[in-house]
Every structure is written in C-alpha cells, then in structure tokens.
Design a protein around this motif. Structure first.
Motif, mmCIF file in Angstrom:
data_model
loop_
_atom_site.group_PDB
_atom_site.id
_atom_site.type_symbol
_atom_site.label_atom_id
_atom_site.label_comp_id
_atom_site.label_asym_id
_atom_site.label_seq_id
_atom_site.Cartn_x
_atom_site.Cartn_y
_atom_site.Cartn_z
ATOM 1 N N SER A 62 -17.469 66.850 -27.914
ATOM 2 C CA SER A 62 -17.579 65.490 -27.396
ATOM 3 C C SER A 62 -16.184 64.888 -27.247
ATOM 4 N N SER A 63 -15.794 64.000 -28.119
ATOM 5 C CA SER A 63 -14.548 63.268 -27.906
ATOM 6 C C SER A 63 -13.299 64.139 -28.057
ATOM 7 N N VAL A 85 -10.484 62.782 -28.352
ATOM 8 C CA VAL A 85 -9.598 61.912 -29.130
ATOM 9 C C VAL A 85 -10.267 61.648 -30.470
ATOM 10 N N GLN A 138 -9.939 60.323 -34.812
ATOM 11 C CA GLN A 138 -9.266 59.469 -35.783
ATOM 12 C C GLN A 138 -8.943 60.244 -37.039
ATOM 13 N N GLN A 174 -20.064 60.077 -26.600
ATOM 14 C CA GLN A 174 -20.948 61.156 -27.059
ATOM 15 C C GLN A 174 -20.784 61.352 -28.566
ATOM 16 N N LYS A 175 -19.552 61.301 -29.006
ATOM 17 C CA LYS A 175 -19.269 61.387 -30.438
ATOM 18 C C LYS A 175 -19.783 60.124 -31.145
ATOM 19 N N GLU A 195 -23.314 60.438 -32.027
ATOM 20 C CA GLU A 195 -23.501 61.252 -33.241
ATOM 21 C C GLU A 195 -23.248 60.403 -34.490
ATOM 22 N N PRO A 210 -14.300 56.941 -31.353
ATOM 23 C CA PRO A 210 -15.748 56.864 -31.569
ATOM 24 C C PRO A 210 -16.118 55.803 -32.615
#
Lengths: 183, 373
Positions: A60-61, A63, A65, B271-272, B275, B350
């Motif tokens: 998915s991401s 990017v 953290q 998308q993240k 989740e 996210p």
C-alpha cells in the motif's frame, strides 16, 4: 512477510543503490517491492534516504512513519530515524561520524564498522555492500542466491566484472557486524 | 507473462510508449519527470521502431508539435510537470477543439508558481475542469503504481483514439520517481497508414488522394451556429465517455461506514490507512477513482446512500472533494463530505489520514453512525 525499511545517509554513500539491489533481490524471490527515494534538494549533496518495502502481498503506502528496519549512516539520519524504528525492530548503523549512538532499549541495535572495513579492503566504494551484507546477516529475509541475482540485475553488464568484489564485501559485512543491544 | 523489471514510473512511461507503437514524443525537461525523455534518448527508439523523439525549445513548442503530428493521425505524446503543463494549456485547448487524439502526461509537483519539485496533486482542477479556455474535457487517468504508469500509456492512446480526444495521465512526483516491479507489455508495431484509416476512420491529414474530399483539421469556426453545433457534439462525446469509460477501484467499501476517496499516491497512503483504521475497529473503505474524468459519480451516488461520510484525501487544498460533493448532492443523500490534504509537496502519512477521519467525523463516531435515510 513484509519488511518496511529506511536506508539513510549522505548522498554518495550508495544509499539509493543499496536499496535498489535489495528491491531487485526481492523481485528475484517473487516478492512485491517498492523503492521510494528522497529526490531533489536533499539529494544534491545533502542527506539521501530511500524507503524500501519488500512484501508477499500488494504494497500500500510507499511513504511510512515507522519502520521494521533502519540502516543509518550519518548523525543527521540517526537524529531523524532512530525514533522511527518500530518497537522490536532493527537499527543497523556505522559508528563512523556518529557522535550520539542510539539509546533506545526497545529495539535491536547492531553496528558495522563498514567505513573502516572498506578502507582496509582498499576500496571505499564497496562501503554500501559491506553494510548490505551486515543487514542480510541480521535480517535474512532473502536467500543469498536471489541476492546475487538481484545484484547482477541491478548492475549494468559492463560492471558485472565487479560482482565478485561486491560479494566479497557483503561477506565481510556478514562477518564484522556486531550486536550492540538485543531485545 | 511479459518481461519483469524494476523501474521508475518515469522510465516506464518511456518504455511503454516505445512498446505500444508510439510514433512520436515531443518534450522539454522539467523535474520530476525528466527521466521520461532521458530514458527515450538512451533507448534510441528511432533505430528500433522508427519512433521520433525530439527535445523542443519549450513546452509551447512541444504541444504544438504534438498538434501537428496528431493531425496526421499518428500516435504522439508529450510529458511535463505542473508549470510546463500550464505553458501547454493553449495548445491543449486547441487539440481538444480540433478533436485530436494524443497522450499528455503531467507528473505533478507542488505549486502555485514555480512551487516545489516534490509531489503534489494540486493540478486536479487544471486536468479535469479545463486548464485551457473553452468548454472541453480531457480523458484523465490517475495511476497509483508504477505498473499503472505502464498500463495507462496504451490505455490512454486507446481512449484518445476511440474518442478523438486528448488523454492525460495525471501522475505525481512520487509515482514518477518511485521504483516498483513492473510487467512490461509486449511490443506492438506502429500503425501503417492503412491500419490507421482502418482502425480510426479517414479523418486525418494522411495525404489526399483524388478519390476523397480534403480533411481539414481546425478548431476555428467563424459562424456561431456552426460553433455551437461543434460544442454540442463535443458535449455528447463527453457524456459518452461518462457512460462507457468510467474506471475506479473500490477497496473494502461493502460494509464501510466511512469512505476515503483518493487517487494516485494519496490512494496508496489511504490503502494503508484503511488497514490501520480497520485494526482500530473503524469500518472504513477506499474508493480510488482511476478516471478523474469521466469521474465515477455513479458509484459515489450508490455509496452515498449507505455510508455516513466521505473523506477526500488529496495532496492539495481540496479539489476532487468538490466533485464528490456534487455526486452526493445528486444522490439526495445527507452523507457528509469532508477533505484532508497536505500541500507544498508533502505526502500525508496513513496515521495522519486516520487521525483526520477521527477528527472530522468525531460526531458520527461518538453518537453512532447517522444513516442517510
């Protein structure tokens, strides 16, 4: 399996290419991969970093953290990314130029004197491959065969004669990586 | 299965253009999309497929070269990043007015003005509402992965020729600079003149034989009545696009009480976020428009009847959110629509997205979901 990692250091240390070899090795093992670099002003002579994600499933991401693993190669990156390692995650660093070593006790910390070892090997350019070898020792997420294939894929053919030297550097990294703190 | 490679989004655009039988690329370098032309120049496709690659003296020249070449029915393209697309706006309007198929790529960076070279989605309005003058629309495709950067080159040309209309790939600096695993398409030969006419009809300036009337490519119509007819026809074409070529991806929307709407890089982040939110017990889904025009209104209207709220997540001050609001209004739903975005080249994380959702929909979350009807 999903490995979310950041590799951070100075431009010129081979941060981006180490990430690229890792990503290609992931492809060789049929994984999904994403390689997202810092680009622009921070790359032009300053700090450089790349987020690499290797996963069995759709990523998915790009990017993040927080990271499963952080490979840290200068003090600025230590200041920025030590706190971004997930509890129980891995921080691997080269003590060269590090004045404030990591202090967290809830993560696994390893160090590799790769700058020193690369000078001893007579080739500072293999620095990043020594670090890469250490990483794979600590986080054996990919098979050595596929890493070798990934290395060959990411180097243009005219540099293929350098593959043995790179493999030797990775072996060196495997040997000299030291455990600092394990959870 | 096609060849698997690890490539940057920008590099893939170039490779896909060569492989899909593109006849010409005209461009001018600008970060963060310069690798498109760099890759083409290294690949030297003029030796392989005969494709022309030309660095023009400016973006204005590039887009007018595209106009000229597209008028001959060739598959041609250009790419740039935000400030460069602004320079092309006049030419894009002319291409739309003259009904010429071509592929435009905008690897967006932050604005306004010279802005920043970091990724942004603040050219949504420019891409879907016009940008240039007059009542026109582009077909706008929003890739959210390097694989889609590959796939949308061929798809973009296909749609451009289907409708005789410019198509745009609206990417951003992150997708352009990111490397991912990509399965490359097989080579398709460039169209011959005969194939072009056979597939697309005989409208292009391919050289007039004695047997047919001359084909005139222009966007100019001096008589207002004729110009209105042209406009009516264009509008009919845009409605047809809305009927036939809407594309989107719905992720976990079936039971969702809140829906994130995001495209491109923001959709990957979301998308993240889905989740993360689901782990917290929040029923959140993601709607990812793939065509920004035609916009997936119909599915939003359907979702508006069963969800409490939409959060448009964009790397801008909030542009797509207006189209979501229109669709929800059309549905007669009282689902709430809000926006969360970062600007200036910053990609939201996210966690930030989930926090924004919890903040903006705190009422619904505290007092139970307000059903729309």
């Amino acid at each position: 399996m999903t490995e979310e990692m950041i590799i951070a250091g100075f431009g010129g240390q081979g941060v981006l290419s180490m990430g690229k070899i890792l990503a290609y090795s992931g492809i060789m093992e049929d994984k999904e991969v994403t390689w997202f670099p810092s680009y622009g002003p921070e790359m032009r002579g300053g700090t450089a970093n790349v987020t690499v994600i290797v996963s069995d499933t759709r990523i998915s991401s790009p990017v993040l953290q927080e990271y499963d693993t952080a490979i840290i190669l200068n003090q600025q990156s230590m200041d920025k990314f030590e706190k971004a390692v997930k509890p129980g995650g891995v921080l691997l660093y080269d003590p060269n130029g590090i004045v404030h070593p990591p202090t967290r006790t809830d993560i696994n910390v390893f160090k590799v004197e790769a700058t020193k070892a690369s000078v001893e090997m007579g080739n500072p350019k293999v620095f990043n491959m020594i670090v890469f070898g250490s990483y794979l020792k600590v986080r054996p997420i990919l098979s050595p065969d596929n890493v070798e294939k990934g290395l060959a894929k990411s180097l243009p053919e005219r540099y293929h004669k350098l593959i043995p030297l790179n493999l030797e550097a990775m072996q060196k990294g495997r040997e000299i990586v030291e455990e600092v703190h394990v959870v | 299965m096609g060849e698997i490679k690890l490539m940057k989004g920008n590099e893939v655009l170039a490779e896909a253009a060569i492989r899909c039988g593109c006849d010409g690329y005209f461009g001018y370098p600008i970060t963060p999309q310069s690798e498109v032309m760099e890759t083409l120049m290294v690949r030297e496709p003029w030796k392989e497929t005969g494709m022309v690659v030309l660095q023009a003296e400016s973006e204005v020249a590039s887009i007018n070269m595209v106009y000229g070449a597209a008028a001959t029915g060739k598959k041609v393209m250009t790419s740039s990043s935000s400030p460069g697309i602004s320079l092309m706006a006049e030419g894009i309007s002319y291409l739309a007015g003259a009904e010429l198929p071509c592929l435009l790529v905008n690897v967006q960076r932050g604005g306004p003005g010279l802005g920043t070279i970091q990724p942004s989605q603040a050219d949504y309005f420019q891409a879907v509402k016009g940008g240039g003058h007059g009542d026109y629309k582009l077909i706008v495709l929003a890739p959210s992965s390097v694989q889609e950067m590959n796939d949308f080159v061929d798809l973009g040309f296909e749609l451009a020729f289907k409708y005789r209309n410019p198509a745009m790939i609206l990417a951003d600096g992150a997708i352009g600079q990111m490397m991912e695993k990509v399965e490359l398409a097989d080579y398709k030969p460039r169209w011959t003149k005969e194939e072009l006419v056979e597939k697309n009809g005989d409208w292009a300036t391919t050289g007039k034989p004695a047997s047919r009337k001359k084909n005139v490519i222009t966007s100019l119509e001096m008589a207002s009545n004729d110009m209105e007819v042209r406009n009516i026809n264009l509008q009919a074409k845009y409605r047809k696009m809305e009927e036939e070529d809407v594309r989107y991806e719905a992720i976990q929307c079936d039971d969702a009480e809140f829906i994130l709407v995001a495209f491109g890089t923001a959709a990957r982040v979301c998308q993240k976020a889905v989740e993360v939110a689901r782990e917290k017990g929040l029923k959140v889904g993601l709607l990812r428009p793939i065509t920004l025009f035609p916009f997936p209104k119909k599915v939003i209207k359907e979702l508006a009847r069963k969800t409490a709220g939409f959060l448009s997540v964009e790397m801008s001050a909030g542009q797509m959110v207006e189209d979501i609001k229109l669709a929800v209004y059309d549905a007669g739903s009282n689902a709430r629509v809000d926006h969360f975005g970062r600007m200036g080249g910053i990609i939201p994380t996210p966690t930030e997205v989930v926090e924004a959702l919890e903040d903006k929909f705190s009422w619904e979350l505290s007092y139970g979901v307000k059903r729309s009807y």
